[in-house]
Every structure is written in structure tokens, then in C-alpha cells.
Design a protein around this motif. Sequence first.
Motif, PDB file in Angstrom:
ATOM      1  N   PRO A  43      35.219  35.422  29.563  1.00  0.00           N
ATOM      2  CA  PRO A  43      36.028  35.836  30.709  1.00  0.00           C
ATOM      3  C   PRO A  43      35.634  35.128  31.995  1.00  0.00           C
ATOM      4  O   PRO A  43      34.458  34.900  32.261  1.00  0.00           O
ATOM      5  N   VAL A  44      36.636  34.788  32.787  1.00  0.00           N
ATOM      6  CA  VAL A  44      36.390  34.151  34.085  1.00  0.00           C
ATOM      7  C   VAL A  44      37.630  34.344  34.945  1.00  0.00           C
ATOM      8  O   VAL A  44      38.750  34.437  34.441  1.00  0.00           O
ATOM      9  N   GLU A 111      46.005  45.869  36.507  1.00  0.00           N
ATOM     10  CA  GLU A 111      45.854  46.323  35.126  1.00  0.00           C
ATOM     11  C   GLU A 111      46.024  45.156  34.154  1.00  0.00           C
ATOM     12  O   GLU A 111      45.264  45.021  33.189  1.00  0.00           O
ATOM     13  N   ALA A 112      47.020  44.319  34.410  1.00  0.00           N
ATOM     14  CA  ALA A 112      47.238  43.156  33.547  1.00  0.00           C
ATOM     15  C   ALA A 112      46.069  42.183  33.634  1.00  0.00           C
ATOM     16  O   ALA A 112      45.611  41.648  32.618  1.00  0.00           O
ATOM     17  N   ALA A 113      45.565  41.955  34.848  1.00  0.00           N
ATOM     18  CA  ALA A 113      44.438  41.046  35.040  1.00  0.00           C
ATOM     19  C   ALA A 113      43.186  41.568  34.342  1.00  0.00           C
ATOM     20  O   ALA A 113      42.439  40.809  33.712  1.00  0.00           O
ATOM     21  N   THR A 114      42.961  42.873  34.438  1.00  0.00           N
ATOM     22  CA  THR A 114      41.811  43.477  33.769  1.00  0.00           C
ATOM     23  C   THR A 114      41.908  43.276  32.260  1.00  0.00           C
ATOM     24  O   THR A 114      40.910  42.977  31.593  1.00  0.00           O
ATOM     25  N   ARG A 146      37.783  42.898  43.160  1.00  0.00           N
ATOM     26  CA  ARG A 146      37.774  44.225  42.550  1.00  0.00           C
ATOM     27  C   ARG A 146      37.758  44.151  41.023  1.00  0.00           C
ATOM     28  O   ARG A 146      37.011  44.881  40.372  1.00  0.00           O
ATOM     29  N   VAL A 147      38.564  43.270  40.462  1.00  0.00           N
ATOM     30  CA  VAL A 147      38.569  43.114  39.004  1.00  0.00           C
ATOM     31  C   VAL A 147      37.227  42.556  38.530  1.00  0.00           C
ATOM     32  O   VAL A 147      36.683  42.979  37.501  1.00  0.00           O
ATOM     33  N   ALA A 148      36.677  41.608  39.278  1.00  0.00           N
ATOM     34  CA  ALA A 148      35.389  41.010  38.905  1.00  0.00           C
ATOM     35  C   ALA A 148      34.292  42.065  38.860  1.00  0.00           C
ATOM     36  O   ALA A 148      33.495  42.120  37.914  1.00  0.00           O
ATOM     37  N   LEU A 149      34.236  42.909  39.876  1.00  0.00           N
ATOM     38  CA  LEU A 149      33.199  43.936  39.928  1.00  0.00           C
ATOM     39  C   LEU A 149      33.397  44.995  38.854  1.00  0.00           C
ATOM     40  O   LEU A 149      32.433  45.493  38.268  1.00  0.00           O
ATOM     41  N   ALA A 150      34.635  45.358  38.589  1.00  0.00           N
ATOM     42  CA  ALA A 150      34.918  46.412  37.614  1.00  0.00           C
ATOM     43  C   ALA A 150      34.641  45.962  36.182  1.00  0.00           C
ATOM     44  O   ALA A 150      34.330  46.787  35.318  1.00  0.00           O
ATOM     45  N   LEU A 184      31.092  32.716  42.673  1.00  0.00           N
ATOM     46  CA  LEU A 184      30.855  33.511  43.866  1.00  0.00           C
ATOM     47  C   LEU A 184      29.721  34.505  43.638  1.00  0.00           C
ATOM     48  O   LEU A 184      29.666  35.162  42.597  1.00  0.00           O
ATOM     49  N   ASP A 185      28.828  34.607  44.605  1.00  0.00           N
ATOM     50  CA  ASP A 185      27.720  35.556  44.531  1.00  0.00           C
ATOM     51  C   ASP A 185      28.228  36.951  44.903  1.00  0.00           C
ATOM     52  O   ASP A 185      28.622  37.198  46.037  1.00  0.00           O
ATOM     53  N   LEU A 186      28.210  37.861  43.940  1.00  0.00           N
ATOM     54  CA  LEU A 186      28.683  39.227  44.162  1.00  0.00           C
ATOM     55  C   LEU A 186      27.545  40.241  44.124  1.00  0.00           C
ATOM     56  O   LEU A 186      27.777  41.440  43.976  1.00  0.00           O
TER      57      LEU A 186
END
Length: 226
Positions: A43-44, A111-114, A146-150, A184-186
Motif C-alpha cells: 500500500p502507498v 471509504e473507497a481510498a481506504t 487521514r487515510v494514511a494515519l488510519a 512524508l514524516d507522519l
Amino acid sequence: MSLSSLRAAFRYRVARHLLIGPALWAWGRPEYTGLENIPRTGPVILAANHLAISDSFYVVQSARRPVMFLAKADYFTQPGIKGKFKKVFFSGMGQIPVDRRGGSVSAPALEAATGIVEGGGAWGIHPEGTRSPDGRLYKGKTGAVRVALATGTPIVPIALGRTDHRTLKNFWKSRVTVDVLPPLDLSDASVDDQESIRRATDRMMDAIGARTGQARVPEYAKKGGK
């Protein structure tokens, strides 16, 4: 692999290597840097600035793997031969339909992106939400972060240059640039902290702007501006 997956893979290869790839190369003769920052599997999230309609296609070409962007469902439901061609074309280039009529603007898309990244795929997004109306870099929307963190998915910013204002009279005078930046540094952001999500999104846009040289605009771009 299912029959539908085989069909999708076939459409992707035809679109990339026969229909779109050669034309993109001739139109932009793109110069790529940092391709090693895009993982070949897993995933990316690929987040790029948005100057021209060709931008998402250059992102797909840089990834060397299928990349899925979210598109209006209307693109896939138009009648007739033209509508069927559009469906095959957009599907082949990784565009997937999102119907937003039944809810908020962002929920169906997120939702689709997730689903894409949880399935191990690559999700492409233009955080500005629409093409820049004047070449400047506008405020990024927070969906990618938001998707990245979730989901624990890395975000790879991509800085696109010289994709706009290309015509039959001048396309040969310059080359499109596609600079793939480090992830990106999260580490200082949290899915429950909206301020940290905003800061991370601004940091992502800062990184892109530093590479493209675009002037920053601290507001969202308006749809239909270009």
C-alpha cells in the motif's frame, strides 16, 4: 486471479503501454527523479500537485505499477459508443467510480481510498482537489493524511512541473518534470488530532511547492476555475 481482475489488468496494460504511455512520452518527454521512493508492491498513497488534466497519467507512469485515482461515477455511465470508450479508457488508467449523490462530499471517496490501500494497492490523489486556476499551489485537503494515519500507509509526495500550458505549437520546447519525493514524516501526527493532520498536510504541500517553485496560496482552489 478472478476474471474481473484479469480484465482490469489487461485494460491497464493496454492503456499504459499502447494508448496513453507513448502519447504521454511524446507530449512531455518526462524527466523522472526519485522513482526509488515509490514501492513496487504494498500500500502507498501518491499525492501530487495538479496543473493539467494529464497529471494523473504522469503519476501512473512514474509508479511502474497500477495506481487508482477516484473519479466521478458519471464518467463510467454515459450512454453510447463514446460512453463505453470513456469507461474502458478511465478504467484502464486506474480511475475508479465514486458515487457521491447519497452522502457527504468526502465520505464515499475516503471509504473507497481506504479500501484501495487496505487491499495493498496504490492510491493516487491531488490534494488540491482540482486543477490550479493560475499555476499557484493551493491549500491541500486533509483526506490523504487521514487515510494514511488510519491505515498506516505511507504518503509519497510527487512534484509535477511543466504539465500545463502545453500546446501543439510549444510542447517540444520543454520537458515535463516528475520529482518523486521521500515519504512524508507522519510521526508527529495523530488520527484523533485534527490540528496535527492539518500541519502534516501543510508540510506535504510545502515539500511539493519547494520542488516545483510554485507560489503558495493559503486557501482552497475553486472547482471550475480552469
